[in-house]
Motif scaffolding. Structure first.
Motif, PDB file in Angstrom:
ATOM      1  N   THR A   1       0.913  -1.191   0.013  1.00  0.00           N
ATOM      2  CA  THR A   1       0.082  -0.067   0.025  1.00  0.00           C
ATOM      3  C   THR A   1       0.674   1.353  -0.045  1.00  0.00           C
ATOM      4  OG1 THR A   1      -0.180  -0.296   2.498  1.00  0.00           O
ATOM      5  CG2 THR A   1      -1.830  -0.976   1.369  1.00  0.00           C
TER       6      THR A   1
ATOM      7  N   GLU B   1      -5.619   2.655   0.063  1.00  0.00           N
ATOM      8  CA  GLU B   1      -5.826   1.072   0.520  1.00  0.00           C
ATOM      9  C   GLU B   1      -5.385   0.395  -0.731  1.00  0.00           C
ATOM     10  OE1 GLU B   1      -9.910   2.572  -0.902  1.00  0.00           O
ATOM     11  OE2 GLU B   1      -8.500   3.245   0.460  1.00  0.00           O
ATOM     12  N   ASP B   2      -5.167   0.887  -1.727  1.00  0.00           N
ATOM     13  CA  ASP B   2      -4.828   0.196  -3.071  1.00  0.00           C
ATOM     14  C   ASP B   2      -3.311  -0.575  -2.855  1.00  0.00           C
ATOM     15  OD1 ASP B   2      -7.026   0.904  -4.497  1.00  0.00           O
ATOM     16  OD2 ASP B   2      -6.037   2.857  -5.449  1.00  0.00           O
ATOM     17  N   ARG B   3      -3.614  -1.803  -3.581  1.00  0.00           N
ATOM     18  CA  ARG B   3      -2.399  -2.750  -3.345  1.00  0.00           C
ATOM     19  C   ARG B   3      -1.524  -2.257  -4.924  1.00  0.00           C
ATOM     20  NH1 ARG B   3      -4.191  -8.457  -2.077  1.00  0.00           N
ATOM     21  NH2 ARG B   3      -5.707  -7.998  -3.939  1.00  0.00           N
TER      22      ARG B   3
END
Length: 397
Positions: A53, A365-367
């Motif tokens: 993240t 929250e993005d991976r």
């Protein structure tokens, strides 16, 4: 006997044909079985890819520019009187305080002229004293009607002329004092004096003022640079949001770095902002003032300049190596909830302590795929290996 012998080879040949057919059938079955095993496809496991993240932290936004340093004071020392240079009273390139004597230009002649003017002034004072005494006597005599009015008028004129002569003598004395003072060239302010341009015994100030040397003030020092129109609008918008006046904007801090410096170790503040934009270049002239006590900055240096104007409390940052580019611009590879890779278009900002600020297109929250970009493509399923983005060491300031 003979018939039996003829039939026996025929039976043997038939038996061999039957045996050959059986062997061919068995070989075909075996071959088909082998082909069936080779055509069976087993899908490889999804590749393992490092994801993380984005880093979320406060980031200061800067206006960055390239500028050059300039002295706040620079004066050519000239000979304002004519004469032979008698002495050079400093070392070339030395730092001097205000009032330090630097050159001496044949003072004797001008000292004699001063004494001459002082003597003329003393004579004018004596003449005026005598004229005033005579005027007072004539006034008394006129009142007693002992002399005529014409005699009094003559005395009055004599007194007035004596007063004028005294004023002229006083002016001449002052001029002689000034010229005598010009025979000693002193430092007008604290600064570094350049190498002398004339030699002892040389005649100076003959037809025009002769340059003797140059003195330059180095502490503090100016930094001149320009800001483009877009940055000007951003700064004015931020100043309006914060309720800052033009006077407050002049107190904005600035940071300076030389080409050999790491980071921006020299700090000062804005000193001047041009009231108009240059239409030919679309830039605004700006000047900073930087303390230079150790005289590290010299006039004429090219320097890197940055001006902090805003701070974002929750900026998102990723390593530069996680970014890709194509004809559509910059992008990141993001892993969704199904562990499928997606291409995400983003707008990038500046580099802050080794990480790239992402202005838009990314969520906290993005991976993000941070390693192995060449092994994955959008739409591919992967085995995400969650890791943490390591923050590089902050650059020295």
């Amino acid at each position: 006997m003979t018939r039996a012998n003829l039939a026996s080879p025929a039976r043997r040949m038939e038996a061999w044909r039957h045996a050959g057919r059986g062997l061919a059938t068995a070989a075909a079955v075996i071959a088909l079985a082998g082909c069936e095993d080779k055509n069976t496809f087993v899908a490889p496991p999804p590749p393992k890819v490092d994801v993380a993240t984005p880093v979320q932290r406060a980031v200061t936004r800067y206006i960055e520019a390239t500028g050059n340093t300039a002295p706040i004071k620079s004066v050519d020392l000239v000979a304002r009187v004519q004469g032979f240079l008698q002495s050079i009273d400093y070392q070339d390139g030395s730092f001097v305080k205000q009032g330090t004597q630097l050159f001496t230009i044949e003072p004797e002649t001008y000292k004699l002229k001063l004494e001459q003017a002082q003597a003329a002034e003393a004579g004018a004072q004596a003449s005026l004293k005598q004229a005033e005494a005579d005027f007072k006597r004539q006034v008394e005599l006129v009142q007693r009607q002992a002399v005529s009015q014409a005699t009094l008028d003559t005395s009055t004129s004599t007194r007035d002329n004596a007063q004028a002569s005294l004023q002229q003598a006083q002016v001449n004395t002052r001029l002689a004092e000034v010229n005598y003072g010009y025979t000693k060239v002193t430092a007008p302010f604290d600064g570094v004096v350049s190498a002398h341009l004339v030699s002892i015994g040389e005649l100076v100030g003959v037809s025009s003022p002769t340059q003797l040397a140059t003195i330059v003030a180095l502490d503090p020092i100016y930094v001149n640079f320009t800001v483009n129109e877009q940055d000007v609008l951003r700064i004015r918008a931020e100043a309006a949001r914060r309720g800052l006046t033009p006077a407050d904007m002049k107190q904005f801090p600035i940071q300076i770095g030389l080409q050999t410096d790491t980071g921006y170790p020299h700090e000062g503040h804005l000193d001047y902002v041009s009231p108009t934009l240059n239409q030919s270049t679309g830039t605004l002239a700006v000047r900073g003032l930087v303390p230079n006590e150790k005289r590290v900055l010299l006039p004429g240096y090219f320097v890197r300049v940055r001006v902090p104007f805003d701070q974002e409390k929750s900026a998102l940052l990723v390593p530069d190596t996680a970014l890709g580019s194509d004809q559509g611009g910059r992008y990141l590879l993001v892993v969704n909830a199904d562990n499928t890779v997606e291409q995400r278009k983003v707008q990038i900002g500046p580099v802050d302590n080794g990480l790239r600020v992402i202005e838009s297109g990314l969520k906290p929250e993005d991976r993000v795929v941070i390693a192995g970009l060449l092994r994955v493509i959008p739409g591919q399923k992967i085995d995400p290996q969650v890791t943490k983005i390591e923050q590089p060491q902050a650059s020295a300031k």
